[in-house]
Design a protein around this motif. Structure first.
Motif, PDB file in Angstrom:
ATOM      1  N   SER A 722      48.048  25.067   6.612  1.00 54.34           N
ATOM      2  CA  SER A 722      47.503  25.706   7.806  1.00 54.34           C
ATOM      3  C   SER A 722      46.944  24.638   8.738  1.00 54.34           C
ATOM      4  CB  SER A 722      46.401  26.691   7.416  1.00 54.34           C
ATOM      5  OG  SER A 722      45.388  26.025   6.695  1.00 54.34           O
ATOM      6  N   ARG A 725      40.967  23.335  10.739  1.00 57.16           N
ATOM      7  CA  ARG A 725      39.965  24.161  11.421  1.00 57.16           C
ATOM      8  C   ARG A 725      39.276  23.366  12.537  1.00 57.16           C
ATOM      9  NH1 ARG A 725      39.242  28.815   8.771  1.00 57.16           N
ATOM     10  NH2 ARG A 725      39.569  28.899   6.515  1.00 57.16           N
ATOM     11  N   VAL A 743      32.094  29.057   0.730  1.00 56.88           N
ATOM     12  CA  VAL A 743      33.020  30.176   0.887  1.00 56.88           C
ATOM     13  C   VAL A 743      32.345  31.231   1.742  1.00 56.88           C
ATOM     14  CG1 VAL A 743      34.251  32.021  -0.315  1.00 56.88           C
ATOM     15  CG2 VAL A 743      34.137  29.738  -1.323  1.00 56.88           C
ATOM     16  N   VAL A 786      37.053  32.764  10.993  1.00 55.19           N
ATOM     17  CA  VAL A 786      37.275  32.750   9.548  1.00 55.19           C
ATOM     18  C   VAL A 786      37.342  34.180   9.038  1.00 55.19           C
ATOM     19  CG1 VAL A 786      36.099  30.536   9.216  1.00 55.19           C
ATOM     20  CG2 VAL A 786      34.801  32.672   9.062  1.00 55.19           C
ATOM     21  N   HIS A 787      37.755  34.308   7.789  1.00 54.69           N
ATOM     22  CA  HIS A 787      37.766  35.592   7.103  1.00 54.69           C
ATOM     23  C   HIS A 787      36.914  35.491   5.849  1.00 54.69           C
ATOM     24  CE1 HIS A 787      40.969  37.138   9.662  1.00 54.69           C
ATOM     25  NE2 HIS A 787      41.621  35.987   9.473  1.00 54.69           N
ATOM     26  N   GLU A 790      37.334  32.938   2.602  1.00 54.81           N
ATOM     27  CA  GLU A 790      37.931  31.643   2.933  1.00 54.81           C
ATOM     28  C   GLU A 790      36.947  30.511   2.670  1.00 54.81           C
ATOM     29  OE1 GLU A 790      41.267  32.563   6.354  1.00 54.81           O
ATOM     30  OE2 GLU A 790      39.316  31.787   6.976  1.00 54.81           O
ATOM     31  N   SER A 791      37.482  29.368   2.306  1.00 54.22           N
ATOM     32  CA  SER A 791      36.661  28.172   2.109  1.00 54.22           C
ATOM     33  C   SER A 791      36.529  27.428   3.434  1.00 54.22           C
ATOM     34  CB  SER A 791      37.286  27.253   1.065  1.00 54.22           C
ATOM     35  OG  SER A 791      37.346  27.890  -0.185  1.00 54.22           O
ATOM     36  N   VAL A 792      35.357  26.900   3.681  1.00 56.15           N
ATOM     37  CA  VAL A 792      35.116  26.130   4.901  1.00 56.15           C
ATOM     38  C   VAL A 792      34.398  24.843   4.541  1.00 56.15           C
ATOM     39  CG1 VAL A 792      35.029  28.136   6.428  1.00 56.15           C
ATOM     40  CG2 VAL A 792      32.936  27.365   5.308  1.00 56.15           C
ATOM     41  N   ASP A 796      32.609  23.264  10.188  1.00 55.93           N
ATOM     42  CA  ASP A 796      33.723  24.096  10.642  1.00 55.93           C
ATOM     43  C   ASP A 796      33.205  25.217  11.528  1.00 55.93           C
ATOM     44  OD1 ASP A 796      35.610  22.619   9.340  1.00 55.93           O
ATOM     45  OD2 ASP A 796      35.989  24.070   7.744  1.00 55.93           O
TER      46      ASP A 796
END
Length: 802
Positions: A722, A725, A743, A786-787, A790-792, A796
């Protein structure tokens, strides 16, 4: 007619690939096969008939018996079949009587009530395939040691039943008389912590049940003189489900079956149960009752701040609702020999001991969770308490300093009835002192333990080999250090905090973590530090360090600083009250205008409607009824239990897998034996790993009990990457960035939502630490980047306002 149909769904045809096909056989059995076989792909254009099965005999009853046997022999995996329905038909009394007609199916709904096939082998192969292709997240990227030591399981006489031990004594005498018996013993009584605190302290609570069960029968038969085994509770309850994908109650029952003669002991966090927040009284009481029914004999009950009101519900439940022992606890911190640390004086501990005896404790535990109680302090402490209370005294410490064995010897000399020790290869450092060496040291003295040193040494050889498998989690200190007297970090937290630091990218700044931990403790008023209060200290230390803020600058932070939720909760009184309360300025800075409660948190917790909770849980899990174990696991850890249950549906019981296979998968050509239940063993061998197809899936081929089986596994490493970010602009208050890696736990707003400065927008989770994100300015949500789930990474961009 055996068909690929789903009876529960109006016999709708099922499609897919048959991964395993095994026919029935035998006298009186005829098979008229269609095209179905292992590897066949059933499509929408294929007749659903797989095989016609005919059973014949000289009478109807025998024919039914042969049909029943044949249906149970058949194994068809990969697609649904009507076999469960047909089995119900041939067991139906109307059918068996010969009086059935064509309306039987319409008038007999019980024909459609059957247990779905567990298909354990297929699920286990899918799990192994995923580990082989993608790796186990628990060990991925960590150093894996070589397994050079042979696995030598201690021998014992299989024909001999375990001799009577302390559990039989408790059942015979009852709690009060058993405690009097304990006080009468000249021999120093020993609790073996190898099965709980030792591995929690050394290996981040990652020890799997299969490694415990392999040695448990030998422990029962060769060391029946043990006073108790600490083997449950504490952090192992949630890590069991969270990381090992095991059921903690199942572990308890399996060990109870293997060790019926030695007291089983658990660690209970008072009003915090086995969790990290306060639970309603009826939840704590119900959990205690259920745990006792499942096999717990000794409840070591403590409060993380030594706030005695928080022990009330659990102590009452043990005494009134069970036949188990109530071991109430005094947590030790500070240094009674240091006049500069007079907050926790000798009189403070003696006074607590008297009060706990008065409140109904069967046994008094001294819990030195960080290993701070030096030898001569241990002697003074135990001697003073021994002179004031009449109940047994149980001494617990950790060996981080390297002198805890001396503390145990001095405690025994002063009159301690029971001491906590760990088998030598699982002892020392952040664990308990060396059981084997202490047994040798006390041999032929008036307090000789009576334990078999030869057996203990064999146990040590076994655990040393087992420990190889857990090398990735063995991140604790490699040598003893007096540094523990400075940072006062509990032994059980040291490895967990190191794991958390690494997860947050702070692994190479460990000396700073230690310094921050000490300074934050004094910032909060020099509190008692044991889960969950120790976790709060660690959460705040990590929060400040990851943001580059010195603890001394905390008072100068903006009022809207998003402190970790655990810190806000404790400073608001959510865990109870420490001696002397919290420093007022720090408390007000952290909780802002929130109300700070000063009485027992349990008084504010509304009783849970257990019946309603059970019904809601049944609906969410899509079950007709909820097992009692699942109810209490859900009440303690709802999200963790939900994830565990989903894993159970996907992969069944993975606790039966050998530990190397569970963590590291298999090498091509490697073969393992897996006992899925008594008398049922799977022999699994890895044959090949195929190339990834256009969708990223690989076919992993196994040999299962001599027959080829495939698992189709998505290789996550070949998926398109992907786009990176975006990063938040720290100078723009309308760009909300992640303060730490983690997360996304929740998002509280949607695009177009108008927000005010200070409004909670989202939460991040990292290694059990939860951080809330708040609006830094008034505005409208323009974009959510983000959702949930999801990991950030740090900085981010999470949300953007306009």
């Amino acid at each position: 007619r055996v068909t690929t149909e789903a009876p529960e769904n109006n016999f709708t045809p099922d499609y897919g690939k048959i991964v395993s096909y095994r026919s029935a056989a035998g006298f009186g059995i005829r098979l008229d096969g269609a095209m179905g076989d292992t590897g066949s792909v059933i499509t929408a254009f294929y007749d659903s008939l797989l095989v016609k099965l005919t059973a014949s005999a000289g009478n109807f009853e025998t024919a039914l018996q042969r049909m029943d046997r044949a249906l149970r022999e058949m194994r068809i995996r990969g697609v649904k079949t009507n076999i469960p329905f047909v089995e119900n038909v041939i067991h139906d009394q109307t059918f068996r009587s010969g009086e059935a007609n064509t309306t039987l199916i319409d008038t007999t709904p019980s024909l459609f009530r059957f247990k779905p096939r567990r298909d354990r082998a297929t699920k286990l192969l899918n799990f192994l395939g995923d580990i082989i292709v993608n790796g186990n997240k628990q060990v991925k990227g960590r150093e894996v040691g070589r397994f050079v030591l042979p696995m030598i399981v201690p021998e014992y006489d299989h024909r001999q039943s375990p001799p009577a031990g302390t559990r039989q004594k408790l059942l015979e005498l009852g709690p009060e008389k058993f405690c009097a018996w304990t006080r009468e013993q000249k021999a120093a009584q020993v609790t073996d912590t190898t099965f709980r605190d030792a591995h929690q302290s050394l290996l981040a609570a990652r020890m799997r049940s299969i490694d415990m069960l392999r040695v448990a029968p030998a422990v029962a038969r060769r060391t029946p003189e043990l006073w108790s085994m600490e083997m449950w509770g504490g952090a192992t309850f949630d890590t069991c489900m969270r990381f090992l994908r095991e059921d903690p109650f199942d572990r308890l029952r399996q060990l109870r079956k293997q060790v019926p003669n030695i007291l089983f002991q658990m660690l209970l966090r008072g009003a915090n149960g086995v969790g990290y927040s306060n639970y309603p009284d009826n939840v704590i009481q119900g959990f205690v009752r259920h745990s006792a029914e499942a096999g717990i004999d000794v409840f070591r009950i403590f409060d993380s701040l030594n706030y005695l009101p928080n022990l009330e519900a659990a102590m009452k439940a043990v005494r009134e609702d069970t036949n188990s022992l109530c071991e109430a606890t005094v947590c030790y911190t500070g240094d009674i020999d240091d006049p500069r640390r007079d907050k926790y004086s000798l009189e403070y501990y003696v006074s607590m001991a008297r009060e706990l005896e008065k409140r109904g404790a069967h046994i008094l535990a001294i819990k030195d969770m960080a290993g701070l109680c030096k030898p001569f302090a241990a002697y003074r402490l135990i001697k003073a308490i021994r002179e004031e209370v009449g109940i047994p005294v149980h001494f617990h410490t950790h060996d981080s300093s390297g002198v805890a064995s001396a503390s145990v010897l001095k405690a025994v000399e002063a009159g301690a009835d029971v001491v906590d020790l760990a088998v030598s290869s699982m002892s020392g450092l952040t664990s308990q002192p060396n059981l084997n060496s202490l047994v040798a040291a006390l041999a032929r003295t008036e307090r000789d333990t009576g334990l078999d040193l030869t057996a203990l040494n064999e146990f040590s050889i076994y655990w040393e080999a087992v420990r190889q498998y857990y090398q990735p989690f063995d991140s604790g200190p490699k040598f003893s250090s007096a540094e523990v007297y400075a940072h006062e970090m509990p032994g059980g937290q040291y490895t967990n905090l190191r794991e958390q630091a690494a997860a947050l990218g702070l692994g190479d700044r460990w000396p700073e973590v230690v310094r921050y931990y000490r300074e934050v403790n004094f910032l909060l008023g020099d509190i008692v530090k044991v889960t969950p209060s120790s976790k709060v200290v660690g959460d705040l230390a990590m929060f400040l360090l990851s943001r580059g803020i010195e603890p001394s600058d905390l008072e100068n932070l903006p009022d809207d600083t998003p402190f970790p939720a655990s810190v806000i909760d404790m400073l608001s009184g959510g865990l109870g009250q420490p001696k002397g309360g919290f420093p007022e300025k720090i408390q007000r800075k952290i909780i802002g205008d929130r109300e700070a409660r000063t009485d027992r948190p349990g008084t504010y917790a509304k009783a849970v409607d257990l019946g309603e909770t059970r019904e809601q849980l049944a609906r969410s899990l899509d079950l007709n009824s909820v097992p009692e174990d699942a109810l209490w696991e859900h009440l303690m850890y709802p999200e963790v239990h939900a994830a565990f249950f989903k894993h159970l549906l996907d992969y069944d019981n993975v606790s039966v897998l050998p530990t190397p296979a569970f963590f590291y998968g298999l090498e091509i050509g490697e073969e393992i034996s897996v006992e899925i239940e008594e008398g049922k063993t799977l022999i699994i061998k890895l044959i090949t790993i195929g190339e990834a197809d256009k969708d990223g899936f690989r076919n992993v081929t196994f040999e299962l009990n001599g027959r080829a089986r495939e698992a189709r596994i998505l290789d996550t490493s070949v998926q398109a990457e992907s786009a990176p970010r975006r990063k938040a602009n720290p100078a723009d208050p309308k760009e909300i960035g992640a303060p730490i890696p983690g997360v996304v736990g929740s998002i509280n707003v949607s695009v177009g939502h108008k927000v005010e400065k200070g409004e909670k927008l989202a939460t991040l989770e990292a290694m059990k630490m939860q951080t809330s994100l708040y609006a830094q300015a008034d505005g409208t949500i323009e974009e959510i980047c983000v959702h949930v789930g999801e990991s950030v990474d740090s900085k981010d961009l999470i949300l953007k306002l306009r």
